[in-house]
Design an enzyme around this catalytic site. Structure first.
Site, PDB file in Angstrom:
ATOM      1  CG  PHE A 136     -18.201  64.647  57.695  1.00 56.63           C
ATOM      2  CD1 PHE A 136     -18.273  63.790  56.647  1.00 56.63           C
ATOM      3  CD2 PHE A 136     -17.309  64.253  58.750  1.00 56.63           C
ATOM      4  CE1 PHE A 136     -17.736  62.805  56.742  1.00 56.63           C
ATOM      5  CE2 PHE A 136     -16.415  63.076  58.808  1.00 56.63           C
ATOM      6  CZ  PHE A 136     -16.710  62.172  57.591  1.00 56.63           C
ATOM      7  CG  ASP A 205     -15.555  71.436  57.158  1.00 62.14           C
ATOM      8  OD1 ASP A 205     -15.060  71.493  56.414  1.00 62.14           O
ATOM      9  OD2 ASP A 205     -15.677  70.461  58.053  1.00 62.14           O
ATOM     10  CE1 TYR A 230      -9.664  63.685  53.373  1.00 61.94           C
ATOM     11  CE2 TYR A 230      -8.323  64.585  55.079  1.00 61.94           C
ATOM     12  CZ  TYR A 230      -9.315  63.976  54.714  1.00 61.94           C
ATOM     13  OH  TYR A 230     -10.322  63.939  55.564  1.00 61.94           O
ATOM     14  CE  LYS A 231     -13.182  65.726  52.349  1.00 53.34           C
ATOM     15  NZ  LYS A 231     -13.480  64.196  52.216  1.00 53.34           N
ATOM     16  NE  ARG A 392     -20.145  60.945  48.819  1.00 55.63           N
ATOM     17  CZ  ARG A 392     -18.922  61.898  49.567  1.00 55.63           C
ATOM     18  NH1 ARG A 392     -19.374  62.819  50.081  1.00 55.63           N
ATOM     19  NH2 ARG A 392     -17.999  61.241  49.726  1.00 55.63           N
TER      20      ARG A 392
END
Length: 418
Positions: A136, A205, A230-231, A392
């Site tokens: 990312f 990560d 938050y995922k 996605r």
């Protein structure tokens, strides 16, 4: 009614995690974007209201002690620990993922060099940081800054290229557990072992895997790890991230961001810094209490949940979705970027749109995948896209059903065919 729809209903009836769906605020939308923002656990609003009305509104400053605000970062860290395969006392919650990546990576370089805070001792030979070239973007930005700060050269490589590139000059390696574009799962045990064999430290990560599959931080000897909440952990928009510091490294963990919350005597207000014991060294400033306690409430949905069961359902869901896509979508319109092998798959499916579709959509300057996803959203199927051509779909095992997967593939086919 198609055979696949009938099969989806049968799979939902057998799903041991099926009852968890009722614990979330959901509607008729097929929500396949939990790899960006998890759904709201139904009990969180009431818990947050208590934090605001009673703890802040009535107890006010007393809540730092009486409501446990002060110890929230490590307490919530211990709630996350079993979800990523860590023993208590190694995770502290706070700050953003980006800030925690910076803390972990700079500290890893210092550890690899054998630096002792304040003494100037240093192994000058370790002058390289390797970063996942497919990571990312923010991780890459942070790695570049950490390299400048520590005087290291930065070497971007794909995870597959890392083992052959490791050398006595390597200090730290920053890797993503799963590729955010494709959902490809990288070999955390194997890569960590290779990094250690070179005398370097591994920083992982976990943003796209924590809460979707077993990670095994302790079992695989990971040195440092960071992740968002938050995922798949459903902590809410902007909920605080966390940092993992392996127990054996904690007495030497030298954060580049020492703050009063990581001081051994935070209320002593001494000008000299003395690091606290344990994972508390990962703290910096005053905890963001409202979002942190919303996260703590959200983690209740994990009570009694086996990560092995989560992983089994994740693989079954993604397998079934790919089967439905193959059955419904005309050949050649999309191709899967997600690995077929279970050992290489996270909990999302990435589909690349064929260039031939571009003539069928009025893009108006928008990426092709963005146009397709807009139409999916209008039809009640929410995923996301990465420009220019990747769709996605994130599969959160706690609340996504097999009927959801079948419907998403069917609607996608209808849009592409039309």
């Amino acid at each position: 009614m198609s055979d696949l729809h009938v099969r989806a209903k049968a799979l939902d009836a057998e799903d041991e995690l099926g009852g968890k769906r009722a614990e979330f605020v959901l509607d008729d939308t097929v929500y396949l974007d939990g790899n960006s923002l998890g759904a709201l656990p139904a009990h969180v609003p009431e818990r947050v209201a208590d934090v605001i009305d009673r703890q802040w509104g009535k107890l006010r400053i007393r809540s730092w002690e009486e409501s446990g605000w002060w110890t929230a970062p490590e307490r919530i860290g211990d709630r996350i620990a079993p979800l990523v395969g860590a023993a208590p006392g190694q995770i502290v919650v706070g700050d953003s993922t980006s800030v925690n990546v910076f803390k972990a990576l700079v500290a890893a370089v210092r550890l690899a060099r054998g630096e002792d805070a304040g003494t100037g001792a240093r192994d000058e030979g370790r002058d390289e940081i390797i970063v996942d070239a497919t990571t990312f973007p923010t991780d890459g930005y942070i790695a570049r800054s950490a390299a400048r700060l520590t005087g290291c050269r930065l070497t971007p490589l794909t995870p597959a290229e890392v083992p052959a590139a490791l050398s006595p000059r390597t200090a730290a390696v920053l890797l993503n557990h799963a590729d955010y574009r494709t959902g490809r799962l990288h070999d955390l045990p194997g890569l960590t072992a290779a990094v250690h064999a070179a005398g370097a430290l591994a920083v992982w990560d976990l943003c796209h895997t924590a809460g979707a599959l077993p990670v095994g931080l302790d079992a695989h000897g990971v040195d440092l790890a960071v992740g968002c909440t938050y995922k798949y952990l459903n902590g809410g928009p902007g909920s605080p991230a966390y940092i993992y510091v392996r127990a054996e490294l904690q007495d030497r963990f030298d954060s580049p961001l020492p703050g009063w919350n990581s001081h051994a005597e935070p209320f002593g207000m001494r000008p000299e810094f003395e690091a606290a014991e344990g994972a508390l060294r990962g703290r910096v400033g005053t905890p963001d209490i409202l979002s942190m306690l919303a996260l703590e409430a959200a983690l209740d949905v994990w009570d009694g949940v086996s990560m092995d069961a989560v992983r089994a359902k994740s693989l079954a869901l993604t397998d079934f979705f790919l089967r439905c896509v193959e059955a419904y979508v005309p050949k050649g319109l999309v191709e899967s970027l997600t690995p077929e092998a279970h050992a290489e798959r996270g909990s999302q499916v990435a589909l690349r749109c064929s260039p031939k579709l571009s003539t069928s959509f009025e893009q108006g300057g928008a990426p092709l995948a963005g146009d397709v996803m807009k139409r999916l959203t209008e039809r009640g199927v929410v995923g996301d896209f990465r420009a220019p051509d990747v769709l996605r779909f994130g599969f959160t095992p706690l609340y996504v059903s097999f009927v959801d997967a079948e419907r998403a593939a069917r609607v996608l086919a209808e849009i592409l065919e039309s």
